[in-house]
Scaffold this motif. Structure first.
Motif: not given
Length: 286
Positions: A41-52, A125-138
């Motif tokens: 998501n290009p929006v995520i890249t914009e939001l993150i900026g220079a953050k590791p 943790i950032l990502g588009i919907p249904n990419v597996g964020k909740s499964s990863l956290i679990n």
């Protein structure tokens, strides 16, 4: 096949992310290994900026191995720390935690040097919907404490989650961008489940998927649905009818239940029963 989706909670999610980024040491960007470019998501890249940032290619069990390796090399050539994941089985999660801690080590060391007591690494943790964020956290937590589902948009709020002694995670809702000008990207997001099935034209999307499968993976279609290469029709609707007849998706009078056939093909594609797929070509192969 025009697909657009940007419900109100997406804009709210962006505001929440902006508000919390100052607390974060490292961002984990979760991408779908089948569509590493389309799910970035290009929006995520914009939001993150220079953050590791650590880029994690999830659902790697459903992607073509050689293509995933090339995507890893691509991201690494751009200077990103990367890891492959299969959040459903837990494969790669230990490596992810290790790399997140490594990315934050410099900041934590600086805080310690200033006399500030060492604390856990804070990651988002950032990502588009249904990419597996909740499964990863679990998987990271070792228990199903984060609500999961097979539909995009299940996670709505934010919560801090403790992983061991050295890592704290901030879960966030999935974020899509406001407008999808590239309908090829929209198609890939639709067939992999990032966009809700009820907001796009299922008939057109599955017709495109069947055409793609016939052109590039006809052997898999034949194996899965007991077809013969020489019998495969050129027309997508005719191919759907053939598969429907083979699978017994018939209404009274022998009429093919196209909706049922489409659901079967989509489910088989998403679950890996049609084999592994990488729909985004690595940039160095384009």
């Amino acid at each position: 096949m025009h697909i657009h989706w940007f419900p109100g909670h997406m804009a709210k999610a962006q505001r929440m992310i902006r508000e919390q980024l100052g607390l974060i040491d490292v961002v984990i960007e979760l991408l779908d290994a089948r569509i590493p470019a389309s799910s970035a998501n290009p929006v995520i890249t914009e939001l993150i900026g220079a953050k590791p940032r650590v880029i994690a290619l999830n659902k790697s069990d459903l992607a073509e191995t050689a293509q995933t390796t090339e995507w890893l090399n691509h991201f690494r050539s751009m200077g990103f720390t990367t890891v492959t994941l299969d959040a459903s089985s837990g494969k790669g999660t230990k490596e992810l935690v290790s790399k997140v801690e490594q990315e934050a080590s410099e900041k934590i060391a600086k805080l310690t040097a200033k006399g500030i007591k060492a604390r856990a690494v804070r990651a988002m943790i950032l990502g588009i919907p249904n990419v597996g964020k909740s499964s990863l956290i679990n998987r990271l937590l070792g228990t199903a404490t984060a609500k999961t589902g097979d539909k995009p948009g299940v996670t709505r709020g934010q919560q801090w989650l403790k992983v061991g002694k050295n890592l704290e995670l901030l879960d966030t809702p999935g974020v899509l961008w406001p407008k999808m000008d590239d309908q090829e990207v929209a198609f890939r997001l639709a067939v992999t489940g990032a966009i809700k099935d009820d907001i796009y034209d299922m008939e057109k999307v599955i017709s495109s998927l069947v055409a793609l499968l016939k052109e590039n993976y006809s052997d898999r279609l034949c194996e899965r649905y007991k077809l013969q290469q020489e019998d495969l029709p050129e027309d997508a609707a005719e191919l759907l009818a053939l598969i429907g007849a083979k699978r017994g998706c018939l209404r009274s009078g022998g009429i093919v239940d196209y909706e049922k056939v489409r659901r079967i093909i989509l489910t088989d594609f998403r679950s890996g029963k049609l084999g592994k797929f990488t729909l985004d070509i690595p940039y160095n192969n384009q």
